[in-house]
Design an enzyme around this catalytic site. Structure first.
Site, PDB file in Angstrom:
ATOM      1  N   ASP A   6       0.879  -1.167   0.000  1.00 46.79           N
ATOM      2  CA  ASP A   6       0.000   0.000   0.000  1.00 46.79           C
ATOM      3  C   ASP A   6       0.918   1.218   0.000  1.00 46.79           C
ATOM      4  O   ASP A   6       1.494   1.566   1.032  1.00 46.79           O
ATOM      5  CB  ASP A   6      -0.896  -0.053   1.251  1.00 46.79           C
ATOM      6  CG  ASP A   6      -1.676   1.244   1.481  1.00 46.79           C
ATOM      7  OD1 ASP A   6      -1.665   2.121   0.587  1.00 46.79           O
ATOM      8  OD2 ASP A   6      -2.293   1.372   2.556  1.00 46.79           O
ATOM      9  N   GLY A   8       1.402   4.815   0.085  1.00 42.62           N
ATOM     10  CA  GLY A   8       0.771   6.091   0.414  1.00 42.62           C
ATOM     11  C   GLY A   8       1.705   7.244   0.066  1.00 42.62           C
ATOM     12  O   GLY A   8       2.796   7.042  -0.485  1.00 42.62           O
ATOM     13  N   LYS A  13       3.324   0.646   3.125  1.00 42.28           N
ATOM     14  CA  LYS A  13       2.980  -0.417   4.050  1.00 42.28           C
ATOM     15  C   LYS A  13       3.109  -1.723   3.274  1.00 42.28           C
ATOM     16  O   LYS A  13       2.584  -1.834   2.170  1.00 42.28           O
ATOM     17  CB  LYS A  13       1.537  -0.273   4.559  1.00 42.28           C
ATOM     18  CG  LYS A  13       1.357   0.721   5.708  1.00 42.28           C
ATOM     19  CD  LYS A  13       1.622   2.162   5.349  1.00 42.28           C
ATOM     20  CE  LYS A  13       0.565   2.724   4.420  1.00 42.28           C
ATOM     21  NZ  LYS A  13       0.855   4.149   4.046  1.00 42.28           N
ATOM     22  N   LEU A 101      -7.163   5.683  -5.040  1.00 42.38           N
ATOM     23  CA  LEU A 101      -7.346   4.224  -5.016  1.00 42.38           C
ATOM     24  C   LEU A 101      -7.298   3.649  -3.603  1.00 42.38           C
ATOM     25  O   LEU A 101      -7.930   2.634  -3.324  1.00 42.38           O
ATOM     26  CB  LEU A 101      -6.288   3.558  -5.906  1.00 42.38           C
ATOM     27  CG  LEU A 101      -6.627   3.605  -7.396  1.00 42.38           C
ATOM     28  CD1 LEU A 101      -5.422   3.184  -8.228  1.00 42.38           C
ATOM     29  CD2 LEU A 101      -7.836   2.721  -7.709  1.00 42.38           C
ATOM     30  N   ASP A 102      -6.550   4.312  -2.700  1.00 40.56           N
ATOM     31  CA  ASP A 102      -6.543   3.815  -1.313  1.00 40.56           C
ATOM     32  C   ASP A 102      -7.924   3.996  -0.685  1.00 40.56           C
ATOM     33  O   ASP A 102      -8.407   3.137   0.055  1.00 40.56           O
ATOM     34  CB  ASP A 102      -5.437   4.483  -0.478  1.00 40.56           C
ATOM     35  CG  ASP A 102      -5.492   6.011  -0.491  1.00 40.56           C
ATOM     36  OD1 ASP A 102      -6.220   6.597  -1.321  1.00 40.56           O
ATOM     37  OD2 ASP A 102      -4.798   6.616   0.349  1.00 40.56           O
TER      38      ASP A 102
HETATM   39  N1  LIG Z   1       5.314   2.303  12.049  1.00 38.63           N
HETATM   40  C1  LIG Z   1       5.031   3.529  11.580  1.00 38.63           C
HETATM   41  N2  LIG Z   1       5.861   4.098  10.682  1.00 38.63           N
HETATM   42  C2  LIG Z   1       5.609   5.313  10.181  1.00 38.63           C
HETATM   43  N3  LIG Z   1       4.537   6.047  10.532  1.00 38.63           N
HETATM   44  C3  LIG Z   1       3.680   5.540  11.422  1.00 38.63           C
HETATM   45  C4  LIG Z   1       3.877   4.260  11.968  1.00 38.63           C
HETATM   46  N4  LIG Z   1       2.837   4.021  12.808  1.00 38.63           N
HETATM   47  C5  LIG Z   1       2.056   5.113  12.791  1.00 38.63           C
HETATM   48  N5  LIG Z   1       2.552   6.058  11.977  1.00 38.63           N
HETATM   49  C6  LIG Z   1       1.925   7.361  11.709  1.00 38.63           C
HETATM   50  O1  LIG Z   1       1.255   7.203  10.469  1.00 38.63           O
HETATM   51  C7  LIG Z   1       1.198   8.430   9.776  1.00 38.63           C
HETATM   52  C8  LIG Z   1       1.217   8.125   8.292  1.00 38.63           C
HETATM   53  O2  LIG Z   1       0.097   7.299   8.016  1.00 38.63           O
HETATM   54  P1  LIG Z   1      -0.008   6.425   6.698  1.00 38.63           P
HETATM   55  O3  LIG Z   1      -1.374   5.827   6.719  1.00 38.63           O
HETATM   56  O4  LIG Z   1       1.149   5.499   6.579  1.00 38.63           O
HETATM   57  O5  LIG Z   1       0.118   7.576   5.606  1.00 38.63           O
HETATM   58  P2  LIG Z   1       0.198   7.478   4.017  1.00 38.63           P
HETATM   59  O6  LIG Z   1      -0.707   6.344   3.594  1.00 38.63           O
HETATM   60  O7  LIG Z   1      -0.299   8.803   3.559  1.00 38.63           O
HETATM   61  O8  LIG Z   1       1.621   7.235   3.629  1.00 38.63           O
HETATM   62  C9  LIG Z   1       2.380   9.258  10.304  1.00 38.63           C
HETATM   63  O9  LIG Z   1       1.885  10.525  10.680  1.00 38.63           O
HETATM   64  C10 LIG Z   1       2.840   8.529  11.553  1.00 38.63           C
HETATM   65  O10 LIG Z   1       2.648   9.354  12.692  1.00 38.63           O
HETATM   66  C1  LIG Z   2      -6.602  11.803  -0.618  1.00 38.84           C
HETATM   67  C2  LIG Z   2      -5.256  11.127  -0.764  1.00 38.84           C
HETATM   68  C3  LIG Z   2      -4.189  12.193  -0.967  1.00 38.84           C
HETATM   69  C4  LIG Z   2      -4.959  10.342   0.524  1.00 38.84           C
HETATM   70  O1  LIG Z   2      -3.642   9.831   0.436  1.00 38.84           O
HETATM   71  P1  LIG Z   2      -2.817   9.335   1.720  1.00 38.84           P
HETATM   72  O2  LIG Z   2      -2.984  10.327   2.808  1.00 38.84           O
HETATM   73  O3  LIG Z   2      -3.396   8.010   2.118  1.00 38.84           O
HETATM   74  O4  LIG Z   2      -1.401   9.190   1.269  1.00 38.84           O
HETATM   75  C5  LIG Z   2      -5.281  10.101  -1.955  1.00 38.84           C
HETATM   76  O5  LIG Z   2      -6.328   9.237  -1.799  1.00 38.84           O
HETATM   77  C6  LIG Z   2      -5.367  10.803  -3.289  1.00 38.84           C
HETATM   78  O6  LIG Z   2      -4.399  11.261  -3.834  1.00 38.84           O
HETATM   79  N1  LIG Z   2      -6.596  10.885  -3.852  1.00 38.84           N
HETATM   80  C7  LIG Z   2      -6.856  11.512  -5.134  1.00 38.84           C
HETATM   81  C8  LIG Z   2      -7.781  12.676  -4.969  1.00 38.84           C
HETATM   82  C9  LIG Z   2      -9.191  12.269  -4.561  1.00 38.84           C
HETATM   83  O7  LIG Z   2      -9.407  11.196  -3.942  1.00 38.84           O
HETATM   84  O8  LIG Z   2     -10.117  13.039  -4.866  1.00 38.84           O
HETATM   85  K   LIG Z   3      -3.425   5.683   3.045  1.00 34.29           K
END
Ligand SMILES: Nc1ncnc2c1ncn2[C@@H]1O[C@H](COP(=O)(O)OP(=O)(O)O)[C@@H](O)[C@H]1O
Ligand SMILES: CC(C)(COP(=O)(O)O)[C@@H](O)C(=O)NCCC(=O)O
Ligand SMILES: [K+]
Length: 249
Positions: A6, A8, A13, A101-102
């Site tokens: 996944d 992000g 992840k 997509l998430d």
């Molecule tokens: N093991 C971890 N590693 C990194 N960030 C973590 C972890 N556990 C919790 N977090 C928190 O998760 C947040 C990021 O969430 P995440 O869902 O991974 O974001 P994204 O999907 O946007 O990359 C960070 O603000 C951090 O505080």
């Molecule tokens: C809203 C998001 C930025 C969330 O991303 P994340 O915080 O999980 O990294 C992502 O789902 C995205 O880029 N979406 C496209 C725009 C939309 O959903 O309208």
């Molecule tokens: K996410």
């Protein structure tokens, strides 16, 4: 074995499942493609056959990672793609391909687990809320800055807000008014997220009364989970949807 990713905006992840029973073999969170490869290489008796992934990164970044995975592990890679409708859920965006997509996968997972109306809240880099009716109709949702973005904005657009990660973590053990900068900022941003959750709940109640489930996911889920005791905290909700969207035969 199956590799699931996944990707992000801040972190990748990852998890490895056994091919036959789908049992969890290993999992982790990394901040770069290279760190992912290193984590996987360090695993004992790794034998990857296939990979499925979802990414909200640019096509170029995602293709770079896919190329790297193919070279390193000689595996086939399947990517989640946008859909108008899947597993009983109808994408509510005017342009279905624009929905993250998430979010889409978390919605598929949530609707599947709830078997009815649900509110899906994801606390990552951004915070998202999505509403799915009992008929699987996606009513739409909301996007706002998550904890990392709120912190970052305050740190970069003010002169005197500066503090370290450890102090931030300590500050979040309470929500009473802060008596120093780190407490004031961390608790203030945390309360913004918690207020957001309560507003989403109110909206869901206005649509469905008490007849809906709430799912909370994303890296910062624990910051808000106690605001909604009845919510299901499902850290791997995106992976639940990913398996539905990308079955590996
Ligand atoms: N093991 C971890 N590693 C990194 N960030 C973590 C972890 N556990 C919790 N977090 C928190 O998760 C947040 C990021 O969430 P995440 O869902 O991974 O974001 P994204 O999907 O946007 O990359 C960070 O603000 C951090 O505080
Ligand atoms: C809203 C998001 C930025 C969330 O991303 P994340 O915080 O999980 O990294 C992502 O789902 C995205 O880029 N979406 C496209 C725009 C939309 O959903 O309208
Ligand atoms: K996410």
């Amino acid at each position: 074995m199956i590799l699931e990713l996944d990707c992000g905006n801040s972190f990748i992840k990852w998890r490895v499942l056994s091919a036959l029973a789908g049992v969890l073999v290993a999992e982790g969170v990394v901040d770069s493609d290279q760190a992912l490869i290193e984590s996987l290489r360090s695993l004992d008796k790794l034998s990857l056959g296939k990979c499925r992934l979802v990414s909200v990164r640019t096509e170029d970044e995602t293709n770079l990672l896919i190329g790297l995975l193919k070279r390193e592990f000689d595996i086939s890679v399947v990517c989640a793609t946008p859909a108008r409708e899947m597993s009983g859920v109808k994408n509510g965006y005017e342009d279905y391909e624009r929905l993250g997509l998430d979010r889409w996968l978390a919605m598929l997972g949530g609707f599947h687990l709830a078997g009815g109306a649900c509110l899906v809240l994801d606390f990552g880099t951004a915070v998202t809320a999505d509403f799915i009716s009992s008929e699987g109709e996606h009513l739409g949702g909301f996007i706002c800055p998550g904890m990392p973005l709120m912190r970052h904005q305050l740190r970069t657009h003010t002169r005197k807000i500066r503090y370290g990660d450890l102090a931030a973590e300590r500050a979040l053990t309470s929500h009473v008014p802060g008596r120093n900068t780190v407490e004031a900022v961390e608790r203030g941003c945390s309360l913004m997220l918690r207020g957001f959750v309560l507003t989403q709940l109110e909206m869901a109640r206005s649509y469905w009364g008490e007849g809906f489930s709430v799912f909370i996911t994303g890296g910062d889920a624990e910051l808000v989970s106690d605001v909604v005791p009845e919510a299901r905290v499902v850290p791997d909700l995106v992976f639940v949807g990913l398996a539905m969207a990308c079955p590996l035969s």
